[in-house]
Structures are given as structure tokens and as C-alpha cells.
Design a protein around this motif. Sequence first.
Motif, PDB file in Angstrom:
ATOM      1  N   PHE A 113      44.261  85.920 -50.530  1.00  0.00           N
ATOM      2  CA  PHE A 113      44.343  86.711 -51.743  1.00  0.00           C
ATOM      3  C   PHE A 113      44.069  88.174 -51.377  1.00  0.00           C
ATOM      4  O   PHE A 113      44.768  88.728 -50.556  1.00  0.00           O
ATOM      5  N   SER A 114      43.044  88.816 -51.884  1.00  0.00           N
ATOM      6  CA  SER A 114      42.810  90.230 -51.555  1.00  0.00           C
ATOM      7  C   SER A 114      41.714  90.410 -50.510  1.00  0.00           C
ATOM      8  O   SER A 114      41.379  91.545 -50.164  1.00  0.00           O
ATOM      9  N   LYS A 115      41.180  89.328 -49.972  1.00  0.00           N
ATOM     10  CA  LYS A 115      40.030  89.421 -49.064  1.00  0.00           C
ATOM     11  C   LYS A 115      40.448  89.094 -47.632  1.00  0.00           C
ATOM     12  O   LYS A 115      41.135  88.111 -47.372  1.00  0.00           O
ATOM     13  N   TRP A 116      40.008  89.956 -46.694  1.00  0.00           N
ATOM     14  CA  TRP A 116      40.282  89.741 -45.276  1.00  0.00           C
ATOM     15  C   TRP A 116      39.131  88.980 -44.635  1.00  0.00           C
ATOM     16  O   TRP A 116      37.969  89.158 -44.989  1.00  0.00           O
ATOM     17  N   GLY A 117      39.450  88.138 -43.665  1.00  0.00           N
ATOM     18  CA  GLY A 117      38.433  87.395 -42.932  1.00  0.00           C
ATOM     19  C   GLY A 117      38.893  87.108 -41.520  1.00  0.00           C
ATOM     20  O   GLY A 117      40.079  87.240 -41.180  1.00  0.00           O
ATOM     21  N   THR A 118      37.973  86.722 -40.666  1.00  0.00           N
ATOM     22  CA  THR A 118      38.296  86.444 -39.271  1.00  0.00           C
ATOM     23  C   THR A 118      38.764  84.995 -39.112  1.00  0.00           C
ATOM     24  O   THR A 118      38.710  84.192 -40.033  1.00  0.00           O
ATOM     25  N   VAL A 119      39.218  84.685 -37.898  1.00  0.00           N
ATOM     26  CA  VAL A 119      39.772  83.374 -37.589  1.00  0.00           C
ATOM     27  C   VAL A 119      38.978  82.748 -36.453  1.00  0.00           C
ATOM     28  O   VAL A 119      38.674  83.401 -35.458  1.00  0.00           O
ATOM     29  N   CYS A 120      38.646  81.495 -36.609  1.00  0.00           N
ATOM     30  CA  CYS A 120      37.887  80.763 -35.592  1.00  0.00           C
ATOM     31  C   CYS A 120      38.780  80.439 -34.391  1.00  0.00           C
ATOM     32  O   CYS A 120      39.957  80.109 -34.556  1.00  0.00           O
ATOM     33  N   ASP A 121      38.210  80.517 -33.169  1.00  0.00           N
ATOM     34  CA  ASP A 121      39.020  80.230 -31.984  1.00  0.00           C
ATOM     35  C   ASP A 121      39.484  78.773 -31.917  1.00  0.00           C
ATOM     36  O   ASP A 121      40.465  78.452 -31.242  1.00  0.00           O
ATOM     37  N   ALA A 122      38.802  77.886 -32.644  1.00  0.00           N
ATOM     38  CA  ALA A 122      39.232  76.488 -32.678  1.00  0.00           C
ATOM     39  C   ALA A 122      40.498  76.309 -33.501  1.00  0.00           C
ATOM     40  O   ALA A 122      41.133  75.249 -33.446  1.00  0.00           O
ATOM     41  N   CYS A 123      40.864  77.319 -34.273  1.00  0.00           N
ATOM     42  CA  CYS A 123      42.004  77.243 -35.187  1.00  0.00           C
ATOM     43  C   CYS A 123      43.218  77.998 -34.674  1.00  0.00           C
ATOM     44  O   CYS A 123      44.199  78.150 -35.407  1.00  0.00           O
ATOM     45  N   TRP A 124      43.174  78.505 -33.455  1.00  0.00           N
ATOM     46  CA  TRP A 124      44.226  79.413 -32.991  1.00  0.00           C
ATOM     47  C   TRP A 124      44.627  79.055 -31.574  1.00  0.00           C
ATOM     48  O   TRP A 124      43.769  78.777 -30.729  1.00  0.00           O
ATOM     49  N   ASP A 125      45.916  79.056 -31.279  1.00  0.00           N
ATOM     50  CA  ASP A 125      46.395  78.777 -29.931  1.00  0.00           C
ATOM     51  C   ASP A 125      47.541  79.721 -29.595  1.00  0.00           C
ATOM     52  O   ASP A 125      47.882  80.617 -30.359  1.00  0.00           O
ATOM     53  N   MET A 126      48.143  79.534 -28.417  1.00  0.00           N
ATOM     54  CA  MET A 126      49.203  80.432 -27.976  1.00  0.00           C
ATOM     55  C   MET A 126      50.436  80.358 -28.860  1.00  0.00           C
ATOM     56  O   MET A 126      51.169  81.343 -29.012  1.00  0.00           O
ATOM     57  N   ARG A 127      50.686  79.211 -29.467  1.00  0.00           N
ATOM     58  CA  ARG A 127      51.849  79.106 -30.347  1.00  0.00           C
ATOM     59  C   ARG A 127      51.656  79.963 -31.597  1.00  0.00           C
ATOM     60  O   ARG A 127      52.574  80.675 -32.028  1.00  0.00           O
ATOM     61  N   ALA A 128      50.467  79.901 -32.184  1.00  0.00           N
ATOM     62  CA  ALA A 128      50.173  80.749 -33.339  1.00  0.00           C
ATOM     63  C   ALA A 128      50.177  82.223 -32.936  1.00  0.00           C
ATOM     64  O   ALA A 128      50.644  83.084 -33.693  1.00  0.00           O
TER      65      ALA A 128
END
Length: 207
Positions: A109-124
Motif C-alpha cells: 500500500f503506501s508503506k515501505w518495508g525491507t525484505v528478509c533474505d529467506a524470502c529472496w533468491d537470484m530468480r527474484a
Amino acid sequence: MLLVGGWGSVCDAAFDQQDAEVVCRELDCGAPVQVLGEDAFGKGDAQMWTQDIQCRGDESHIRRCPSSTSHNIKCTHDNDVGLICSGYTDLRLVNGPDVCSGRVERQYFSKWGTVCDACWDMRAASFLCRKLNCGIAVSVVESDWFGEGSGEIWADVFDCDGNETKLSECSVSSWSRAECSHGRDVGVICSESEAHLGNCSSTQQLS
């Protein structure tokens, strides 16, 4: 949907994925997750929209989409369509030397937040670099590269294959938020970044 004379329900036979993308965008609710039929959110009691909505998917408002006037769809409120939007509206890289490297942040929505390293890989990461016109993904790095963020941590997993052109093409699944902290904020380095010119040792690299 707002019709002449008031609000009305939309029939599931008149509504598809392209229409859903336009509605979620118009509501500033990110990408569509699921289109639901058969009275998923209860029956409406207003008039029915009975023409086939024919959005391309890139319109800014549903009223800009053409609709078929060649035939009307016969529906009852048992066929009211429902829609779930992701809420995610944008992605960015921050705290790097340029827009092509940094800590990954998502807008919900209008709020920014960080991303956990467990949720992110090279494809993303590949999807993100391409979205930002930053070439290809070179590295997925830990929080000590670009620092820890503050505020919300978005722990939903975007399962991308790397070839998507928009966020709505990545499927979404949930992750245990207890597994994440700002010490696990993930960063990405794209090939067009100045950071790529340095020593890019990291937790994940493009082979």
C-alpha cells in the motif's frame, strides 16, 4: 462496480485476470493474487453488470476498458465475482551507490518495508534488476552490505522464475515472520551498478 444509477455486482463470467490487474491497480492495491467466483464474499443486492469486460491489463481504471455490447451475460448474484489483491505496489533498491544496487524494499500500500533474505533468491533478483532497467542480477547479499532497514519487514515470498515482466506474474506464498529480523535484510547488486565494479563476494552469486 459503479454503474449508472449506483453500484452493481460483476458477474464472474464477465471478469478475467486482465480485468483483475486493472482493478487492483486502480485501487492502489498491487497485483491480483486470485480471482474468486461463486459468491466468495457474499451475494450483492444491487443491479448486475452483464456485459463482458475486455481489459488489456494496462489500463489505469476499469472504466477505460471496453466492454462487449454484442451480447449480455445472464448471471445472478450466485455468480458475483470476488478479487484478492496482493497490496504490493512497488520495489526499489536503497542505500547503495546508485539505483541498481542496495537493500531491497517493497511497498505495501503506501508503506515501505525491507525484505528478509529467506524470502529472496537470484530468480527474484533477476526480475527486480530487469524491472529497474539495471541489467541482470549479479549478487544477492546480506545486510552488512547495505545496512539494516527499519520499520516493517515484508516476509511474503515472491516465487519468480526470473523471466516475468511484472510483479503480478510471480506467485506469492507466505513465510514465518518469526524467522526474520533486520539483521537479515537482503540486498541486490545488478550488473549496471557501480558496486559491480568492486569485489562482489556474497552469499549468492550468478554462476
